[in-house]
Design an enzyme around this catalytic site. Structure first.
Site: not given
Length: 581
Positions: A244, A281
Site C-alpha cells: 500500500d 501502489e
C-alpha cells in the site's frame, strides 16, 4: 516454548502467560532483545509487561482473539498437508480480482468468501487480491487501519480461516495476493511505540509520525516489516503481496527498504520453488520501482497504474475535478498515451500538482504486465462521497466498452469485486471504532471533507452506521438477472479471449497502436491481428479498418461491416473485438 520480544529501551521485561508472570532475560547475542521459556500450547494467552507497566500484546503476535488491545494467543502450526502441492502462479498472464472479505458476502468471513470462489474460477480470473486482513478495532472496516501486522483479523476467521481460504483458492487454481500496509498503522490499538522506535519524527506522513525506516533503530524495524511480509508468503502459502502507498514510505537510506524486501522475496521464491511477487501502489510515476535491481531499479515486480484508470474514467464519465483535471482536457489522447506508453505523467506538467511529474518508462525494456490496469478499485469507488460504482452512472453498453479496454490492454488487468456483473450495490467507507471520540472524529472529518466539495452533510454516509457496511455487501442474487447476467457473460467472454488469443497475451507496449476521434468519441486499439473498437457516443460510429477482411470474435451488439470500402459501423455505446490478419 521460547518467547522473545524486541524492547531496546526497557529496563526490565516480564512475560505474562495465563495469569502467571516471569522475568525475561536480555539476549546476549542480539541487542535490545529479551527472551525466556514458558509452557504453552496452541491458544495460550500471553503478553509482555515493560518496566512494570500494563500487559501489552506481542508486536509479532500471530493471533489477537480479543482484538488489538487484548492478549496475544500462541499459534502452533498443525503441520497438516492440505491437497496437492501448490506450484504457484506468477504474474505474467494474470487477471486479478480485488476482494474485501468483510463485504464480499453478508457474513463477512473467510469461509463464506471461500464458498463463493467457484464463481471466480468460472469467471476466468487467476488471482484473488485480498484487502488487508490484519486486526483492527471492531468487527467491520476496510482494513487499512490495521495493527499487529503479523496477525489476522479474528472476526474474519483468524489465521485458521485464512489458511482454509487459501487452500480452497489453490484447489480451484487461483493464486492469492494480500494487500499489506507498511506506511502506517491504525490510530487505535497500536502499541508498538511502547516497545521501541518503530516510528520517527524525522519524517511526517498524512497519518502522523513516519514508520522508522532510516532513523536510529531502523534496522530492527525493517526486519520487523520484512519478516512479516515473508511470513504471509511462507506460512499461509500466499502468492504475492500488494504494498500500500509506497510513496508514503519515508526512506533516505542508500539501500532502501523496498530493495531489501524485493531481495528477500526473490530469495524466498527460490527456496520454495514457486513464483512470488510484489505489487506496489505508487503515486510517483517512477519506473525505477519496477526496474530490476541489476539495472539499478528497486526490483518490485509490478505496480498499479492510476494514470490508465484516470484517463479511462474521464473519457467515460466526463469528470474533471481533482486529479482528473490533468486527463480531462483530452481524455482520448490520455488513453492512447497510457495504452502505448504506460504512464501519462512522464515528466510532463501536472496542473493538479502544479509541477512536472513522473518520468518516462522504457517501453522496449519494461513489459506491460508489470503495470496493473483497472477501471475500478476500492480506492476509486470507496473514496467517493457515496461510494458509487461506474454502474451507477454508465449504461450497460458503456460498461461493456470499459471492460473491453481493461481486459484487452497490454497490462495485467484487475477487477474490483462485483464489477464483473455491474453490481448495483455501492462500496462505501465504513468503520467500527470502539473508541467513541475517534468514531466521532472520523464521522465529522468525512462529512467536512465532502461538504467542502459541495455535498450536503446528510448525503455523506455515516461510517459508523452498520447500515453503511450492509449497503456495501454484494448482492449475490444480481448475477442471475438482467442486465447483470449479460454484463457477466461479457466479462467471461473477454477473459476467455485474453487467455486464448496470442495477441492479447503479449505485453509488448511497443506493439500497441491506438487511433481515435475525440469529436465522434470512438477509439480503436490495434494489438497484432486484433482490433478493439469502442464507441462511447450516443450515435453509431463509422470507423475505417482498411481494405482487408475482418471478422468479429466478440461484440456487445452486432456490428455492421466492414464492407468493401473498409468501413465498420459500431452501434452507439457499444464495442467489438475483431480479427483482421
Amino acid at each position: 516454548m521460547q518467547f522473545e520480544v524486541w524492547a531496546p529501551e526497557a529496563g526490565e521485561v516480564a512475560l505474562e502467560v495465563e495469569g502467571s508472570t516471569r522475568a525475561l532475560s536480555r539476549d546476549p547475542d542480539r541487542a535490545g532483545w529479551w527472551t525466556g521459556d514458558a509452557e504453552a500450547v496452541d491458544g495460550t494467552r500471553y503478553g509482555f509487561r515493560l518496566d512494570g507497566g500494563p500487559v501489552l500484546p506481542d508486536p509479532r503476535s500471530r493471533r489477537q482473539p480479543d482484538g488489538p488491545d487484548g492478549l496475544s494467543a500462541v499459534v502452533v502450526p498443525d503441520g497438516q498437508v492440505r491437497g496437492a502441492p501448490w506450484p504457484g502462479r506468477g504474474l505474467p498472464g494474470a487477471v486479478l480480482y480485488e476482494l474485501h472479505v468483510g463485504t464480499y458476502t453478508p457474513e463477512g468471513t473467510f469461509d463464506a468468501a471461500a464458498d463463493r470462489l467457484g464463481h471466480l474460477a468460472e469467471l476466468g480470473v487467476t488471482h484473488v487480491e485480498l484487502l488487508p486482513v490484519c486486526p483492527f478495532p471492531g468487527r467491520h472496516g476496510w482494513g487499512y487501519e490495521g495493527v499487529s501486522p503479523w496477525a489476522v483479523h479474528e472476526p474474519y476467521g483468524g489465521p485458521a480461516g485464512l489458511r482454509r481460504f487459501v487452500d480452497r483458492a489453490h484447489a480451484l487454481g487461483l493464486g492469492v495476493v494480500l494487500d499489506v500496509v507498511h506506511n502506517h498503522l491504525g490510530p487505535s490499538g497500536n502499541h508498538l511505540p511502547a516497545f521501541g522506535p518503530y516510528f520517527t519524527d524525522t519524517h511526517h506522513t498524512p497519518w502522523g509520525a513516519a514508520v522508522n525506516l532510516d532513523a536510529p533503530g531502523s534496522d530492527e524495524v525493517r526486519a520487523y516489516l520484512r519478516d512479516s511480509a515473508l511470513a504471509w508468503l511462507r506460512e499461509f502459502g500466499l502468492d504475492g503481496l500488494r504494498l500500500d502507498a509506497v510513496h508514503a514510505l519515508r526512506d533516505t537510506r542508500a539501500h532502501t527498504f523496498l530493495e531489501e524486501l524485493s531481495e528477500a522475496v526473490d530469495t524466498l521464491s527460490g527456496e520454495l520453488g514457486r513464483p512470488l511477487f510484489l505489487i506496489a501502489e505508487s503515486d510517483l510515476g517512477d519506473p525505477r520501482l519496477i526496474t530490476p535491481r541489476k539495472d539499478n531499479g528497486l526490483g518490485l515486480h509490478a505496480q498499479w497504474n492510476d494514470d490508465f484508470h484516470h484517463a479511462l474514467h474521464t473519457a467515460f464519465t466526463g469528470e474533471s475535478g481533482g486529479y482528473y483535471a490533468d486527463f480531462a482536457e483530452d481524455p482520448f489522447a490520455a488513453l492512447a498515451k497510457t495504452l502505448t506508453g504506460g504512464f501519462f505523467h512522464d515528466g510532463t506538467y501536472s496542473s493538479f500538482r502544479g509541477r512536472r511529474h513522473g518520468r518516462p518508462l522504457d517501453r522496449g525494456r519494461v513489459s506491460g504486465h508489470r503495470l496493473l490496469g483497472y477501471a475500478q478499485t476500492h480506492d476509486q469507488i470507496g473514496n467517493r462521497a457515496q461510494g458509487d460504482r461506474l454502474s451507477a452512472s454508465l449504461s450497460p453498453g458503456l460498461l461493456a466498452c470499459v471492460a473491453a479496454l481493461v481486459l484487452t490492454a497490454p497490462f495485467t488487468p484487475m477487477l474490483f469485486m462485483g464489477e464483473e456483473w455491474a453490481a448495483g450495490t455501492p462500496w462505501q467507507f465504513f468503520t467500527d471504532y470502539t473508541d467513541p471520540e475517534l468514531a466521532e472524529a472520523v464521522r465529522q472529518g468525512r462529512r467536512r471533507e465532502f461538504t467542502d466539495h459541495g455535498w450536503a452533510a446528510r448525503d455523506v454516509p455515516d461510517p459508523q452506521d452498520p447500515a453503511t457496511r450492509e449497503r456495501s455487501c454484494l448482492d449475490w442474487s444480481e448475477p442471475g438477472r438482467e442486465p447483470h447476467a449479460r454484463v457477466l457473460a461479457w466479462y467471461r467472454e473477454l477473459i476467455a479471449l485474453r487467455r486464448t488469443h496470442p495477441d492479447l497475451a503479449s505485453a509488448d507496449l511497443t506493439a500497441v497502436r491506438v487511433t481515435y476521434d475525440r469529436t465522434a468519441r470512438w477509439l480503436m486499439v490495434r494489438r497484432g491481428d486484433l482490433r478493439i473498437v469502442v464507441n462511447v457516443s450516443e450515435r453509431p460510429a463509422v470507423i475505417g479498418l482498411g481494405p482487408r477482411p475482418a471478422r468479429a470474435v466478440a461484440a456487445w451488439e452486432p456490428v455492421s461491416g466492414p464492407g468493401t470500402d473498409g468501413l465498420l459501423t459500431v452501434p452507439a455505446e457499444s464495442c467489438a473485438v475483431l480479427v483482421q490478419p
